[in-house]
Design an enzyme around this catalytic site. Sequence first.
Site, mmCIF file in Angstrom:
data_model
loop_
_atom_site.group_PDB
_atom_site.id
_atom_site.type_symbol
_atom_site.label_atom_id
_atom_site.label_comp_id
_atom_site.label_asym_id
_atom_site.label_seq_id
_atom_site.Cartn_x
_atom_site.Cartn_y
_atom_site.Cartn_z
ATOM 1 N N PRO A 1 0.819 -1.203 0.000
ATOM 2 C CG PRO A 1 -0.145 -1.130 2.113
ATOM 3 C CD PRO A 1 0.874 -1.823 1.322
ATOM 4 C CD GLU A 2 2.754 3.017 -4.323
ATOM 5 O OE1 GLU A 2 3.054 4.179 -4.637
ATOM 6 O OE2 GLU A 2 2.778 2.062 -5.118
ATOM 7 C CE LYS B 1 5.050 4.247 0.453
ATOM 8 N NZ LYS B 1 6.161 3.540 -0.203
ATOM 9 N NE ARG C 1 10.381 -2.512 -4.497
ATOM 10 C CZ ARG C 1 10.474 -1.774 -3.423
ATOM 11 N NH1 ARG C 1 10.703 -0.494 -3.526
ATOM 12 N NH2 ARG C 1 10.301 -2.311 -2.264
#
Length: 297
Positions: free
Chosen positions: A2-3, A61, A283
């Site tokens: 989640p951002e 976050k 990534r």
Amino acid sequence: MPELPEVETVRDGLARWVVGRTVASVEVRHPRAVRRHLLGAADLGARLAGARITAASRRGKYLWLPLASAAETDSALVAHLGMSGQLLVRPADSPDERHLHVRIRFADVPPDGTGTELRFVDQRTFGGLMLDQLVPAVDRPDERLPAQVRHIARDPLDPHFDDAIFSARLRRRDSALKRALLDQSLISGVGNIYADESLWRARLHGERRGQTLRPAQVRELLTQVRAVLTESLRAGGTSFDALYVNVNGEGGYFERALNVYGREGEPCPRCGTAIRRLAFMNRSSFLCPNCQRRPRS
DNA sequence: ATCGGTCCCTGTGTGC
DNA sequence: TGCACACAGGGACCGA
């Protein structure tokens, strides 16, 4: 996982459903979920019991619930969702989730005995809960935040985010732009999805060095970061699967609005060039090789 | 003080 | 059907 839009959606749910309630007891089912609470699960439970949750706050976050009780006045229950964490408000009699790691029961159980409880569920266990002291924010001493969260910068939607300081720090950097956007001590709340989306909107390649940006380009980047975060927040965040959900277990709708993230091979919505996926920083990065020109190395 | 690489986990999808 | 491998919304930590 989640951002900012996802974490803020969760915060909003906590504000609606758990603020004002008093904790009755805590059940830690997986010690790793509270590993950052150095005094251990028993201490966490003992100190939470009897405490009233007075607010639901967020920095980047990180989430936290400030507490009030005889023993806990300047402390908060801090949560980070990591890649797969969920905070769910569930009826006490609903079945345990597969990766339910912490259960928080409330004292205000209605007579029928079916009140809701707060659950921390986390498949990959990168997230966790801890109790921490609230301390003054470095830049605004009247604002308080958990000591463990002090190193996190403000997010770009925070009214006290300082554009000039961000620009100066970014333009001093010898690091890739994408790395800088993911550095939570420089700007918080941006993760892999929204970094790629913002860079695409600003027509910047993630491997550009911060030092090579003109001030106007930094301003444009910030504008686009804010736009994509705001739009996603309005849609309830991005849910590729059931891992990101709000406190009621519902996903968000922003995935359909993504322009490049996860769209390798699809046409760029602006110019039609095939979106490319690059392995970068361990990534994936998605970008349009035409709109976002690779810097000369 | 920075930078880049590594590691922490479980689950899913893909290709052999 | 089974197995190996790549990959997934994050970030703390460690040398250089």
